[in-house]
Structures are given as C-alpha cells and as structure tokens.
Enzyme design. Structure first.
Site, PDB file in Angstrom:
ATOM      1  N   HIS A  24       0.533  -1.178   0.339  1.00  0.00           N
ATOM      2  CA  HIS A  24      -0.244   0.083  -0.028  1.00  0.00           C
ATOM      3  C   HIS A  24       1.086   1.417   0.369  1.00  0.00           C
ATOM      4  CE1 HIS A  24      -3.769   2.490   1.078  1.00  0.00           C
ATOM      5  NE2 HIS A  24      -2.586   3.073   2.158  1.00  0.00           N
ATOM      6  N   GLU A  25       1.266   1.219   0.808  1.00  0.00           N
ATOM      7  CA  GLU A  25       3.154   2.159   0.247  1.00  0.00           C
ATOM      8  C   GLU A  25       3.711   2.194  -0.219  1.00  0.00           C
ATOM      9  OE1 GLU A  25       1.877   4.310   2.870  1.00  0.00           O
ATOM     10  OE2 GLU A  25       0.769   3.542   4.543  1.00  0.00           O
ATOM     11  N   HIS A  28       2.455   4.628  -2.963  1.00  0.00           N
ATOM     12  CA  HIS A  28       2.457   6.062  -2.520  1.00  0.00           C
ATOM     13  C   HIS A  28       3.806   6.292  -3.307  1.00  0.00           C
ATOM     14  CE1 HIS A  28      -1.294   6.219  -0.535  1.00  0.00           C
ATOM     15  NE2 HIS A  28      -0.588   5.574   0.351  1.00  0.00           N
TER      16      HIS A  28
END
Length: 437
Positions: A24-25, A28
């Site tokens: 998920h990170e 980003h």
C-alpha cells in the site's frame, strides 16, 4: 505439533499483513518518486524503529507495531497562504492555530532552496490524486489477485445434486441457529417419507430436469406444500419417488439474514471442491465490496455492541468486525486444524488476507483525513473550485490549505485508536473462534 501449526498460521498472517501494508505504501512511494516529489521516509509499522537504511534521500525501515505504515512526501502541508516565509515560524495564539503552525514548521525543516520545485502541493491536481489513490488501488488489485488464486487455482466447495443427509423431521430453521433434535410431535420430513437416501443423485423434480443444486432449491421452494415426484439415480438406476413437500421457515436465498416461508424437502447436499472461472472472482469481489461498504457504514453500531460483549453485557456476534489480533488468532486456528488438508488451511489464510486487503482499500476511500480518500476529496474539491472560477472569469482562489484540516485529522485518528483498542480488547477477552469441523 498443533501449537507449531498455530504459530505458523499467526506468522503467515503477520507476514501477509506487513506485505499488504508495505505494498500500500509502495503505491504512494513509486508515483511520488516518478513525479519527483522529495520523499524522506518509507516505513512499515509504527512505534520504535527495528531496522532502517538510507538510500539516497529516503530512509527505508520497519517499526515494531505492524498496524500500518507511512511514506513522508515533503510538501503535503502548504506554507502559510500569505507566502511569507516568516509565517512558517510564527507563533499564533489558540490551540488549533499553534497546532497548524507547528505542523508547518516541521514540514519545512528538511526543505532547502533546491527542493522548492519538488513539493507535493505544487504538483498538478491529477498527479496528487494518482499518488494518494495508488495505495488504495494496490490493495484492491492485491485482493482481486488473492481471490483469483484461491477461487481459480484451488476452488471452493459447491453443493451438488447428490444427497449427503436426510432430515428426519420438519423443524423451523431460524437464521443463525441450529434446528435442534426431532421430537415425537414433529412431522416426518418429506424426503424421509419419500425414501430418499444419502448417496442418491437427484435427476428431476416434478418432471423438470435438475441441472444443479440452485435449480433444485428453486424447484423445491416454489413447490410449497404440493405433490412432488422425484427421480433419483441410485446404484446406476433411476428410481422414482413420491411425496408432498412441506412449508417451512427457511433462510432467504437472496438475503441469508432474513427468513421466508418456502417449500421444504429435507435434504442436505454433498459438497465438492470446484475451481471457478474469472466471472466468479469478479462477482465475489463485487459482493464482498458491497458487504464491506455496509460493514464500514455500520461500524459505530457494531463496535458499540462489541464493547458491550467485551464486558459481558451481551453475546458477541461471530460475524462482526475484529482487530488484527483476532484475525491472527483465526489464522492460527485455521492452520492448526488437523481435520483439513494443509493446502486447505493455507488457502484459508489467503482468503483472510484477500478480505483484509479489500477492507484496507475500501476504508481508505472514506473521504475524511487521515484516510487517503480525505486527501483525494480535498484535491478534487480544489480542482473543481479552480475550474469553476475560470469558467466564471474570476481570479484563481488558490489551493486548499490542508493544514487547516489537521484538527479533524487528529480527531479521526483518536477515533481510530479508540476503535482499535475496543476491538483488540474484545479479541483478547471474548475472541471469535473457528467452528469445529
């Protein structure tokens, strides 16, 4: 050996959770770097740092509590709207004003003159949406892939038209409850009257060929209390049996949480594992998405009842939400279940991780900070406001000052913390267990 398998299940879940958060990170991090934003930190977990290493301008690491993660994109908070550099270091009065000022000061401690064109807030709005939304996209794609691996690669148990069990009597089936033992006053079940046996394969019902268990269910339920002529295959031969179906209270096929009156025969189907196609994965993902959205919407009420259950005021709903502690416990119990194959236990944990990624993706779409959806909503609002001003020939109203949302961010973070504590406490004192068998 059972304890070893339990620990293996917990470890497998924790590793899967850490990978899910890390990816998920990562969603980003990658577009942030592609768009030349200054990225100073990438961490999995919170709390004390267990390991870290710097590569270029970015510090990568792992922290002690694997309940989340973060990527530090410099410039998420814009400078003071008056563009006065001194305003970043000013000390206004008021608790919230000082909170915002402190956040601005911390944000620009690592910003040098060479970084002015690498600040997040200076990106075009669509690039900011890509960066903030990519983490959600990663979780949703990962959920889909995990569901596909389980459903298409291993399969799911599906009912067949072969009879596994025959009811002895007609009992009212209440939603979420077992029908209980037969009593002398209960009517004999229609299937038993007809002479249906375990191992019989139902070929037709009232002259209509049976193509699958769902079609058989529809035929039986629609027959209500009518006469039924049933052809079964037994020992390689077709046998014709006759009976009258009964009307019973049964779980609805459309919504299992509701009960309806329908025709009842009194048979249980044999379950076989069958690999599914892509359409099944898509429909399951769609259904899971809807169920997750409803669960997120009803979260406050569910957490309230879980809190009551944790102090003994009511019974805990086994289908309600749980923390990562509870999910890890369930994973451990699944893997330690010696009655199922090792492959079945492994894929059961993958299903838990698929559901977890679906939840992470959808909950991060909530349009409130600190969720990713909060930043996406704010950025889209900013773009719409500027576009509307251009259409009306008015001056550019400027960007949205994200720093002013910090009080709401901290309030929501406090709510998330309280919910997490309640769920973890409940999972420790009134845990949800995997049903035996």
């Amino acid at each position: 050996m059972s304890t070893l398998y339990y620990l293996l299940g917990v470890v497998l879940f924790v590793v899967g959770l850490a990978l899910s958060v890390g990816l998920h990170e990562f969603g980003h991090l990658i577009p942030g770097k592609l768009y030349n934003v200054k990225v100073t930190q990438y961490f999995i977990g919170f709390g004390r740092t267990l390991w870290s290493r710097r590569r270029g301008e970015t510090e990568y690491g792992v922290k002690a509590i694997p309940l989340g993660g973060y990527v530090k994109l410099v410039g998420m908070i814009p400078p003071s709207p008056d563009d006065d550099p001194a305003s970043v270091r000013s000390r206004p009065t008021g608790m919230f004003a000082q909170l915002v000022d402190d956040a601005r000061s911390a944000e620009y401690e690592e910003v040098g003159p060479e970084d002015q064109d690498r600040l997040f807030y200076k990106l075009p709005w669509w690039k900011r949406v890509v960066i903030m939304g990519s983490g959600v996209a990663i979780n949703l794609v990962l959920a889909f892939l995990l569901f596909a691996v389980v459903f298409m690669g291993y399969g799911v148990f599906k009912p067949t038209t072969t009879v596994s069990t025959v009811s002895q009597c007609v009992k009212v089936v209440r939603t979420g409850q077992e029908p209980g033992a037969c009593t002398p006053t209960d009517p004999v079940a229609p299937a038993k009257k007809a002479g249906i046996r375990p191992g019989d394969r139902i070929v037709s019902f009232n002259g209509t060929p049976v193509t699958g268990y769902k079609s058989l269910q529809s035929l039986i339920r629609g027959n209500e209390a009518g006469t039924a002529t049933i052809v079964v295959e037994r020992g390689g031969k077709d046998v014709t049996l006759r009976t009258d179906t009964a009307v019973n209270v049964l779980p609805s096929l459309d919504d299992p949480e509701k009960s309806v009156k329908a025709g009842f025969l009194g048979i249980g189907p044999t379950q076989t594992r069958q690999r599914q196609g892509l359409g099944y994965v898509v429909s399951s993902m769609a259904d899971g998405t809807w169920q997750t959205v409803k669960a997120i919407g009803s979260m406050p009420n569910k957490v309230y009842h879980i809190a009551r259950a944790s102090v003994g005021l009511e019974t805990r709903d086994p289908n309600g939400p749980m923390s990562v502690v509870g999910a890890g416990r369930v994973a451990g119990e699944l893997v330690s279940d010696q009655q199922t194959s090792l492959a079945s236990r492994f894929f059961s944990v993958l299903l838990i991780l698929a559901g977890l990624n679906l939840f992470l993706g959808l909950v991060n779409l909530v349009p409130l900070p600190p969720f990713d959806g909060g930043g996406v909503a704010t950025t889209i609002y900013e773009a719409a406001r500027r576009a509307f001003a251009r259409l009306r020939g008015r001056p550019d109203p400027g960007g949205v000052d994200a720093a002013r949302l910090l009080p709401l961010t901290y309030a929501m973070a406090a709510v998330i913390l309280v919910v997490s504590v309640v769920l973890i406490f409940a999972d420790l004192v009134v845990p949800v267990h995997v049903p035996n068998g």
